[in-house]
Scaffold this active site. Structure first.
Site, PDB file in Angstrom:
ATOM      1  N   GLY A 217       0.724  -1.152   0.082  1.00  0.00           N
ATOM      2  CA  GLY A 217       0.122  -0.117   0.197  1.00  0.00           C
ATOM      3  C   GLY A 217       0.852   1.191  -0.084  1.00  0.00           C
ATOM      4  O   GLY A 217       2.004   1.160  -0.224  1.00  0.00           O
ATOM      5  N   ASN A 218       0.314   2.251   0.198  1.00  0.00           N
ATOM      6  CA  ASN A 218       1.132   3.594   0.230  1.00  0.00           C
ATOM      7  C   ASN A 218       0.425   4.659   1.401  1.00  0.00           C
ATOM      8  O   ASN A 218      -0.634   4.279   1.875  1.00  0.00           O
ATOM      9  CB  ASN A 218       1.240   4.266  -1.016  1.00  0.00           C
ATOM     10  N   ARG A 219       0.997   5.669   1.582  1.00  0.00           N
ATOM     11  CA  ARG A 219       0.574   6.675   2.659  1.00  0.00           C
ATOM     12  C   ARG A 219      -0.703   7.474   2.138  1.00  0.00           C
ATOM     13  O   ARG A 219      -1.045   8.494   3.052  1.00  0.00           O
ATOM     14  CB  ARG A 219       1.448   7.406   3.116  1.00  0.00           C
ATOM     15  N   SER A 220      -1.326   7.389   1.172  1.00  0.00           N
ATOM     16  CA  SER A 220      -2.340   8.500   1.008  1.00  0.00           C
ATOM     17  C   SER A 220      -3.493   8.333   1.612  1.00  0.00           C
ATOM     18  O   SER A 220      -3.923   7.269   1.773  1.00  0.00           O
ATOM     19  CB  SER A 220      -2.649   8.153  -0.793  1.00  0.00           C
ATOM     20  N   ALA A 283      -3.434   7.880  -5.355  1.00  0.00           N
ATOM     21  CA  ALA A 283      -1.976   7.146  -5.352  1.00  0.00           C
ATOM     22  C   ALA A 283      -2.038   5.650  -5.581  1.00  0.00           C
ATOM     23  O   ALA A 283      -2.033   4.965  -5.029  1.00  0.00           O
ATOM     24  CB  ALA A 283      -1.213   7.469  -4.084  1.00  0.00           C
TER      25      ALA A 283
END
Ligand code: PMT
Length: 410
Positions: A217-220, A283
């Site tokens: 995943g990512n931090r969005s 993102a």
């Protein structure tokens, strides 16, 4: 999420500078609303403004004598202009004419209003109002870009019917929107200049599952995309918000589709077509595991201590949307999250993905980009660019929606 004007304007000292345009009469309502919110309002008028509205009208509503000249001995004796510039804790110029914006940009101090603006250290907000050709003129756009870069808050202008009977960007924002904007709150609907426009917005991260308990995943957080949706809805747009996994309430009136992976996001985007505008604020993961392992991967699943994952490219939703000429999009807007060489990478993405507009944010800076409530950005389009100073994502979203409207009508 909204902050009421009363919460932030009570006791504030606002210097309202009125420029010489037909919209000057709307500034009377601005004074009334500021006073109602508990602010003290001191009005200064240009010579041009006095052709449209008499100073006495502003005096009656503000409860204070109106300042009209640098050379007024009695007024200067009561409060000198430098003292007045220091008195203000917010300067608002409404309407801000093309001429006033140019003078502000280049530091002129040839009359009371321009002198006050140069002498003050208080934040300045401008609410432009002018003919749509004057607003679109490269000189005005360059001045506005420079003012924004210096941190001047730009409120509007709205798009709609103008005094001379033509339509376009150049209407003074509604007094309610101006007051809310300088109070730091959400700008209310401005008369539906996006009415009839359908916008698809992607927001948040995508999660690419590795096994039943793990994912990439990512931090969005989704805040930027949701703020854009709220702003567009307030302007009358019909919004389909396609979101990855986030913890945010659905903006009122948005049609929301929740997805997890890039492949699901792509499917929902094309299911939601046709639309007039596409905004890719999500993102989206660039890579996903080749296959999802059906059971939790055990520590000894691989040889030695290391685990190898095979990743494959996800579909580039934005690029595919921009290439599809059959879906009738009028504007395709991408975002670029970069940690270095922001302008360079953003411009390359603008060209390679064949976008109409790209909004680049510098995600390596604390308090900007991912997760936080603030962001700063530079937007690029073929032949132009505009900087947006750091501020709340809600404000940036309003500014970006204004730019999107401009590009739509360009
Ligand atoms: O959600 P927040 O916490 O508020 O943070 C906001 C944000 C930083 C996520 C947002 O402002 C932002 O920059 N979003 C785009 C992030 C990104 O993925 O940038 P990118 O440079 O990797 O992608 C470029 C563009 O292509 C983006 O519009 C992206 O949505 C799109 N893309 C990317 C890959 C892919 N497979 N499909 C896509 O559509």
């Amino acid at each position: 999420m909204g902050v009421s004007a009363e919460d932030t304007l009570n006791g504030r000292r606002i210097l309202l500078c009125v420029g010489g345009g037909i919209a000057a009469y709307k500034a009377l309502e601005v004074v009334r609303r500021l006073r109602r919110a508990g602010a003290q309002v001191q009005v200064a008028m240009t010579a041009g403004a006095q052709h449209f509205v008499a100073p006495l009208s502003f005096q009656a509503l503000s409860g204070l004598p109106v300042r009209t000249s640098l050379w007024d001995d009695a007024a200067e004796a009561a409060m000198g202009h430098i003292e007045l510039a220091r008195w203000a804790d917010q300067v608002l110029i409404a309407p801000a004419t093309a001429d006033l914006l140019a003078k502000l940009t280049h530091g002129f101090a040839e009359d009371l209003v321009t002198t006050l603006c140069l002498a003050t250290t208080a934040p300045i907000a401008v609410a432009p109002a002018m003919n749509h050709c004057m607003w679109r003129h490269p000189a005005t756009q360059a001045n506005i870009a420079l003012l924004r870069q210096r941190g001047v808050q730009v409120i509007g202008p709205d798009v709609g019917l103008l005094a001379e009977g033509e339509s376009g960007p150049g209407r003074l924002s509604e007094p309610e929107a101006i007051v809310t904007a300088i109070s730091g709150g959400m700008v209310p609907m401005t008369g539906g200049d996006l009415t009839g426009i359908r916008i698809i917005i992607t927001a948040g991260p995508t999660y690419e599952d590795i096994d039943p308990v793990r994912y990439l995943g990512n931090r969005s957080s989704g805040k930027m995309g949701f703020a854009l949706a709220e702003s567009a809805i307030r302007r009358g747009a019909e919004v389909v918000l396609i979101s990855g996994p986030v913890h945010l309430p659905t903006p009122e009136k948005a049609v929301r589709m929740d997805v997890r992976s890039a492949a699901q996001m792509r499917k929902e985007v094309f299911a939601a077509m046709p639309a007039d505008i596409f905004i890719g604020a999500a993102a989206v993961a660039d890579y996903t595991p080749r296959s999802i392992v059906p059971h939790k991967i055990k520590k000894n699943a691989s040889e030695g201590d290391n685990l190898k994952l095979e990743l494959i490219r996800t579909p580039d939703i934005l690029a595919e949307v921009a290439q599809r000429e059959d879906i009738g999009l009028k504007l395709v807007v991408g975002f670029a999250a970069e940690t270095n060489d922001v302008a360079d990478y953003a411009k390359r993405k603008l060209a390679s993905k064949r976008l109409d507009l790209i909004v680049a944010n510098h995600v390596g800076i604390t308090g900007q980009g991912f997760e936080g409530d603030d962001n700063a950005a530079t937007a690029y389009w073929p032949g132009g660019e505009r900087d947006f100073a750091a501020g709340p994502k809600a404000r940036l979203a309003d500014d970006l929606i204004n730019l999107i409207l401009e590009r739509l009508h360009a």
